[in-house]
Design a protein around this motif. Structure first.
Motif, PDB file in Angstrom:
ATOM      1  N   ASN A 205       0.829  -1.205   0.000  1.00 15.97           N
ATOM      2  CA  ASN A 205       0.000   0.000   0.000  1.00 15.97           C
ATOM      3  C   ASN A 205       0.862   1.252   0.000  1.00 15.97           C
ATOM      4  O   ASN A 205       0.602   2.203  -0.763  1.00 15.97           O
ATOM      5  CB  ASN A 205      -0.917  -0.002   1.228  1.00 15.97           C
ATOM      6  CG  ASN A 205      -2.009   1.036   1.134  1.00 15.97           C
ATOM      7  OD1 ASN A 205      -2.967   0.876   0.389  1.00 15.97           O
ATOM      8  ND2 ASN A 205      -1.845   2.127   1.869  1.00 15.97           N
ATOM      9  N   ALA A 206       1.904   1.271   0.828  1.00 13.90           N
ATOM     10  CA  ALA A 206       2.804   2.427   0.899  1.00 13.90           C
ATOM     11  C   ALA A 206       3.575   2.596  -0.405  1.00 13.90           C
ATOM     12  O   ALA A 206       3.763   3.722  -0.882  1.00 13.90           O
ATOM     13  CB  ALA A 206       3.771   2.267   2.072  1.00 13.90           C
ATOM     14  N   ASP A 207       4.019   1.483  -0.997  1.00 15.56           N
ATOM     15  CA  ASP A 207       4.751   1.546  -2.263  1.00 15.56           C
ATOM     16  C   ASP A 207       3.876   2.110  -3.382  1.00 15.56           C
ATOM     17  O   ASP A 207       4.331   2.923  -4.193  1.00 15.56           O
ATOM     18  CB  ASP A 207       5.255   0.155  -2.661  1.00 15.56           C
ATOM     19  CG  ASP A 207       6.419  -0.319  -1.803  1.00 15.56           C
ATOM     20  OD1 ASP A 207       7.043   0.531  -1.142  1.00 15.56           O
ATOM     21  OD2 ASP A 207       6.689  -1.531  -1.804  1.00 15.56           O
ATOM     22  N   VAL A 208       2.616   1.669  -3.440  1.00 14.49           N
ATOM     23  CA  VAL A 208       1.700   2.167  -4.469  1.00 14.49           C
ATOM     24  C   VAL A 208       1.407   3.648  -4.254  1.00 14.49           C
ATOM     25  O   VAL A 208       1.342   4.425  -5.213  1.00 14.49           O
ATOM     26  CB  VAL A 208       0.389   1.343  -4.483  1.00 14.49           C
ATOM     27  CG1 VAL A 208      -0.651   1.999  -5.406  1.00 14.49           C
ATOM     28  CG2 VAL A 208       0.664  -0.083  -4.955  1.00 14.49           C
ATOM     29  N   ASP A 209       1.267   4.061  -3.015  1.00 15.71           N
ATOM     30  CA  ASP A 209       1.038   5.483  -2.718  1.00 15.71           C
ATOM     31  C   ASP A 209       2.202   6.333  -3.212  1.00 15.71           C
ATOM     32  O   ASP A 209       2.006   7.405  -3.799  1.00 15.71           O
ATOM     33  CB  ASP A 209       0.852   5.699  -1.213  1.00 15.71           C
ATOM     34  CG  ASP A 209      -0.529   5.269  -0.730  1.00 15.71           C
ATOM     35  OD1 ASP A 209      -1.417   5.048  -1.587  1.00 15.71           O
ATOM     36  OD2 ASP A 209      -0.711   5.147   0.496  1.00 15.71           O
ATOM     37  N   ARG A 210       3.435   5.856  -2.965  1.00 10.81           N
ATOM     38  CA  ARG A 210       4.618   6.591  -3.424  1.00 10.81           C
ATOM     39  C   ARG A 210       4.661   6.634  -4.952  1.00 10.81           C
ATOM     40  O   ARG A 210       5.014   7.661  -5.546  1.00 10.81           O
ATOM     41  CB  ARG A 210       5.889   5.949  -2.871  1.00 10.81           C
ATOM     42  CG  ARG A 210       6.222   6.354  -1.455  1.00 10.81           C
ATOM     43  CD  ARG A 210       7.626   5.917  -1.052  1.00 10.81           C
ATOM     44  NE  ARG A 210       7.721   4.465  -0.949  1.00 10.81           N
ATOM     45  CZ  ARG A 210       7.461   3.789   0.169  1.00 10.81           C
ATOM     46  NH1 ARG A 210       7.088   4.429   1.256  1.00 10.81           N
ATOM     47  NH2 ARG A 210       7.584   2.472   0.198  1.00 10.81           N
ATOM     48  N   LEU A 211       4.324   5.514  -5.574  1.00 11.29           N
ATOM     49  CA  LEU A 211       4.316   5.453  -7.034  1.00 11.29           C
ATOM     50  C   LEU A 211       3.327   6.460  -7.616  1.00 11.29           C
ATOM     51  O   LEU A 211       3.655   7.217  -8.535  1.00 11.29           O
ATOM     52  CB  LEU A 211       3.962   4.028  -7.479  1.00 11.29           C
ATOM     53  CG  LEU A 211       3.886   3.742  -8.981  1.00 11.29           C
ATOM     54  CD1 LEU A 211       4.249   2.278  -9.254  1.00 11.29           C
ATOM     55  CD2 LEU A 211       2.495   4.009  -9.532  1.00 11.29           C
ATOM     56  N   ILE A 212       2.118   6.484  -7.081  1.00  9.31           N
ATOM     57  CA  ILE A 212       1.088   7.384  -7.593  1.00  9.31           C
ATOM     58  C   ILE A 212       1.494   8.842  -7.390  1.00  9.31           C
ATOM     59  O   ILE A 212       1.329   9.678  -8.290  1.00  9.31           O
ATOM     60  CB  ILE A 212      -0.263   7.091  -6.907  1.00  9.31           C
ATOM     61  CG1 ILE A 212      -0.786   5.729  -7.385  1.00  9.31           C
ATOM     62  CG2 ILE A 212      -1.274   8.197  -7.201  1.00  9.31           C
ATOM     63  CD1 ILE A 212      -2.010   5.239  -6.641  1.00  9.31           C
ATOM     64  N   GLU A 213       2.060   9.158  -6.233  1.00 10.66           N
ATOM     65  CA  GLU A 213       2.504  10.527  -5.958  1.00 10.66           C
ATOM     66  C   GLU A 213       3.600  10.956  -6.933  1.00 10.66           C
ATOM     67  O   GLU A 213       3.577  12.064  -7.477  1.00 10.66           O
ATOM     68  CB  GLU A 213       3.016  10.623  -4.521  1.00 10.66           C
ATOM     69  CG  GLU A 213       3.459  12.020  -4.124  1.00 10.66           C
ATOM     70  CD  GLU A 213       3.966  12.080  -2.687  1.00 10.66           C
ATOM     71  OE1 GLU A 213       4.455  13.159  -2.281  1.00 10.66           O
ATOM     72  OE2 GLU A 213       3.880  11.062  -1.977  1.00 10.66           O
TER      73      GLU A 213
END
Length: 218
Positions: free
Chosen positions: A192-200
């Motif tokens: 979840n944290a990795d995807v959030d960073r990717l999207i940002e």
């Protein structure tokens, strides 16, 4: 013998790279004759990279949602749950490849454009016009470097997401049972944290693309 093999492999790589460069050069030359300059191709490829990132964001969100459905599994057909997750992972790999390829395409045309621009500075007889063109080149290169940095930063966020998804998909493939589900449940926060960073990071790259395109079209 090893050195000879290495030398042959290196020669093949260099030959292939030269062939690809020659093909790209021929392509740009053909497009120029058709009235489509490198500047226009560059803007088009940046738009395509931007589109790939936007589509990639949605795909990675879908994969995350599917992973959540797996870790929240509370009964039913586990094989079908795994199959859906694996399908999302495969789609995510394809999306990641598209993003990488589109960024490489932007880099290629940008290098060709800037090399041509620099070479043509020597053709000016009017010093004032040459200096103005040189200033515009430097300004465009600065803006492009800012864009490229944003795209590369976004690209770098893909690997942690894909690596973690791949690990968990492979683990489930050979351990389709409730115990396996419990084992990967702790991975949800990380993904979840990795995807959030990717999207940002991709949002930042998309915004930088918009800025660069608007400035190129002024």
């Amino acid at each position: 013998m090893i050195n000879r093999k290495f030398g042959l492999r290196g020669l093949m790589i260099l030959t292939l790279a030269a062939a690809l460069a020659s093909c790209q050069s021929a392509y740009y030359g053909t497009m120029e004759r058709l009235g489509v300059p490198k500047r226009e191709i560059m803007v088009s490829r940046i738009s395509e990279a931007q589109e790939a990132q936007e589509e990639g964001q949605e795909q990675f969100k879908d994969a995350l949602e599917q992973f959540r459905s797996v870790v929240n599994f509370d009964g039913g057909e586990l094989q079908s749950v795994y199959d859906r997750l694996d399908a999302e992972f495969q789609d995510s790999e394809a999306a990641a490849d598209r993003i990488r390829n589109r960024i490489r395409a932007v880099e290629d045309v940008a290098d060709a454009l800037f090399d041509e621009w620099e070479d043509e500075l020597d053709l000016y007889s009017n010093e004032s016009l040459r200096r103005d063109s040189e200033r515009q080149l430097a300004d465009t290169q600065r803006r492009y470097q800012r864009l490229l940095t944003a795209m590369q930063r976004a690209e770098a966020t893909i690997d942690p997401v894909m690596d973690n998804l791949r690990d968990n998909v492979l683990y489930l493939k050979h351990n389709l049972n409730a115990r396996a589900i419990a084992s990967i449940r702790g991975e949800l926060d990380t993904i979840n944290a990795d995807v959030d960073r990717l999207i940002e990071a991709m949002e930042a790259a998309i915004a930088e693309s918009d800025r660069f395109i608007s400035e190129m079209q002024v």
